[in-house]
Write an enzyme that holds these catalytic residues in place. Structure first.
Site, PDB file in Angstrom:
ATOM      1  N   GLY B  10       6.317  -5.151 -30.317  1.00 32.00           N
ATOM      2  CA  GLY B  10       5.241  -6.016 -29.618  1.00 32.00           C
ATOM      3  C   GLY B  10       4.812  -7.322 -28.813  1.00 32.00           C
ATOM      4  CG  PHE B  13       1.412 -15.478 -26.336  1.00 31.27           C
ATOM      5  CD1 PHE B  13       0.937 -15.396 -25.219  1.00 31.27           C
ATOM      6  CD2 PHE B  13       0.552 -15.266 -26.902  1.00 31.27           C
ATOM      7  CE1 PHE B  13      -0.420 -15.983 -24.873  1.00 31.27           C
ATOM      8  CE2 PHE B  13      -0.472 -16.127 -27.145  1.00 31.27           C
ATOM      9  CZ  PHE B  13      -1.365 -16.593 -25.868  1.00 31.27           C
ATOM     10  CB  VAL B  78       7.115  -0.777 -36.038  1.00 27.23           C
ATOM     11  CG1 VAL B  78       8.752  -0.555 -36.220  1.00 27.23           C
ATOM     12  CG2 VAL B  78       7.062  -1.617 -34.874  1.00 27.23           C
ATOM     13  CD  GLU B 169      -8.909 -24.525 -32.020  1.00 32.19           C
ATOM     14  OE1 GLU B 169      -8.217 -23.638 -32.388  1.00 32.19           O
ATOM     15  OE2 GLU B 169      -8.657 -25.035 -31.198  1.00 32.19           O
TER      16      GLU B 169
END
Lengths: 419, 419
Positions: B10, B13, B78, B169
């Site tokens: 991955g 972040f 994966v 948002e």
């Protein structure tokens, strides 16, 4: 006086000029396009090679025409035109017209070998450009992942068919992408070993330009690492290979910039003469024979103008034809009063990589860095939308100094759905 | 000493922080991601609502890690992890590891109602965002084209499920898109009549924020024209409708921001405890029970930290966990020597349309325009890539003053392939 009803098919350069300038007092205008945007095709190759993002070279038709309250925009695909009944069949609509302007442009053409389409990548729409971007970036990913040297070589062989401006610009941008931008980003392959082949059937690149510019273009491309193959007409294309000039190239990325033909809608126009590419053979005033209420403009037109000049399929010609039709319709000119269209050649240009270009303007030729600056300037000026201009300009400045490409992003389909 | 081999699953972040900071002297690192880019998820809703283009919030992993010569990047998916054999099955590769960091993040979750997925639009990848953009813009095109008032109303009803930051948002951006940006661009419909519904199961919006911020957010959204429906858990979703709090809404655009669950890869981890959302219940040091050589970080983790704080699925937590793992591995800390991870709450924020936001930082709350400026600043600072920062900043300035959206472009699929 009741307003006449004009339908414009196609929101490219020709159609958009008409939509913007047809008299709002005289006409109700309906603009039909299969997409919701006007596309600045001259920069499409930069989206395909990850330099620009798609929205930077497109502008919503509705937003361009927001203040033209006499213009209604319909997003739909044209199926057929009935010239007798003066009606148009769209996929989801049925329209009638008093005047019709056919400006549907061209699509990728294969000289009668339509089965080649499935093995090649055309470059006419944003979707085409995104597909090329994805395939090129994935080719490097596949090469990096492959333990088989032959497969690595195949993935790192990129073929561009067609030595006109689009082919030259694509080949130059691909050579720089592999030779400079991607350099250092892989661990198992060396992107600088990528082979970019530019295949042209005729004896020189850029056949519509002056001969010295063709020679210069070839030299520049070769110095970028492009293999230029002249006199190499394509005889066969299949899954993962192309045969040109008797030589077979193994490649997963075969970009087809060799030819265009008219939108297939022209085949539905009863009794209207078409050329071999399906283009409409218009009268000198750009109307259709026997139908003074119907005009055609842009790449869909086949015309030798009143000065004996064959009108090329380029954006300045499309804009001029649109302006010509606007003049006739706004002036209410009847058949006998209409002037013949004459192509005014503003010159032509093509970039070769990041710092060089060739241009031919009013019998003068310019090449190298000055031509490149000129190319930048002209393309920024004609790009629609101030935001797009600023954004593209900044991306170009950024790329120029950093050698980075801003849009090296694969999306649209996950990697595992790819061949 | 031979270098140890670390695999990171991955490139979000958490994974990216590890790839960048793991000691190049000690480790050979392999980073696996199904995409070729790191995605700045906090701005994904702006791509979905046509404010930003996809490449502006993404950066190629290879280019971020170009100078980290000990890091190899693989673009692949994966399939499973074998903790006993210390191997990983990818779609096209087979890897083994000395250390493993699982940072695969989360995907859209439906609380066990996975069949709802086909009727709704999630927001986790660029493809998701492009799909929402296309569907929202096409809904207005379909409304404009429809002669049926009921169908027009259905197309002009946009539903957002989930009153967390993403839902708030999205709803705010959709209300401004329809109420301001598109206003005047249509001839048959009035985009300001669009209904945007924000559906929340609980008693208030932004449940993790202070209550006064929830109330303020609701008032602001309502003043933008959003219909906020609290205490309305979704009981059914089908083709073109959703039933929430007993009330049925007819809509073609149902955006699902109500829940996430862990990547399904966690189900392949033998004998590792998972929570209901499939998240890995890690030990306090972020390693897996019984496997001190395997760590997990980011949204895939379920953890109550040493201070009794439930670690939320937000990017600061992912970054902190990545840093924690780097410290353990670079320091060569054995099981007994490893510190426990403690979440440091940097605060949270959410925008409400173009000019307002709410933020909660160190027990202080900020709202309105100052919070919005703070939001802008923080998001620009954390966006990866200087070019992206400049480009996004300019687009925001542009949109602020012109009320235009730069990416109102439909592509990816021609209109006729849509429902």
């Amino acid at each position: 006086m009741e307003k006449k009803n004009i339908v414009i098919l196609g929101g490219g350069f020709a159609g958009l000029i008409c939509a913007k300038h047809l008299s709002a007092e005289q006409f109700e205008v309906t603009l039909v396009d299969r997409w919701n945007h006007h596309l600045f095709q001259p920069l499409l190759y930069q989206v395909a090679t990850a330099g620009l993002s798609a929205p930077e070279i497109a502008q919503p038709l509705r937003s361009i025409l927001s203040d033209h309250k006499n213009v209604t925009t319909i997003m739909d695909q044209v199926v057929s035109v009935d010239l007798e009944k003066r009606t148009i069949e769209l996929k989801a609509h049925h329209l009638s017209y008093d005047y019709l302007i056919i400006a549907l442009g061209a699509k990728t053409g294969f000289f009668g070998n339509n089965h080649w389409e499935q093995f090649t990548l055309g470059l006419k729409s944003l979707d085409d450009a995104m597909r090329i971007r994805r395939e090129v970036l994935l080719a490097f990913e596949r090469a990096e992942a492959s333990p088989d040297a032959k497969e690595v070589k195949r993935q790192m062989t990129l073929v561009v068919v067609g030595g006109g401006p689009t082919g030259v610009e694509m080949a130059g941008a691909l050579a720089e992408l592999s030779g400079v931008v991607l350099k250092g980003d892989f661990r198992h392959i060396d992107p600088t070993l990528t082979e970019v082949h530019l295949i042209e059937a005729g004896p020189r690149l850029l056949p519509t330009f002056e001969e010295n510019l063709s020679a210069y273009t070839q030299t520049r491309l070769e110095s970028l690492g492009v293999t230029v193959r002249l006199q190499s007409p394509v005889s066969e294309v299949g899954e993962g290979y192309v045969i040109a000039g008797g030589q077979r190239l193994e490649s997963q990325v075969i970009i087809w910039a060799a030819g265009v033909e008219a939108s297939p809608v022209t085949r539905t126009l009863a009794d209207i003469p078409l050329d071999r590419g399906g283009r409409i053979q218009v009268l000198p005033d750009l109307s259709l024979p026997g139908h003074p209420e119907v005009f055609a403009a842009g790449d869909i037109v086949s015309l030798t103008d009143k000065n004996g000049v064959r009108v090329p399929g380029v954006s300045p010609a499309a804009i001029q034809m649109g302006q010509h039709i606007v003049k006739i319709l706004n002036g209410g000119l009847k058949e006998g009063e209409r002037p013949a269209y004459a192509y005014f050649d503003k010159g032509s240009m093509a970039t070769i990589g990041r710092k060089a270009a060739v241009a031919s303007i009013a019998n003068r030729t310019v090449k190298g860095f000055p031509a490149w600056l000129l190319w930048l300037f002209v393309h920024l000026v004609f790009l629609i939308g101030m935001r797009n201009r600023i954004s593209v300009f900044l991306h170009w400045v950024w790329s120029y100094f950093t050698w980075q490409r801003g849009a090296r992003i694969i999306f649209g389909q996950p990697s595992d759905e790819k061949r």
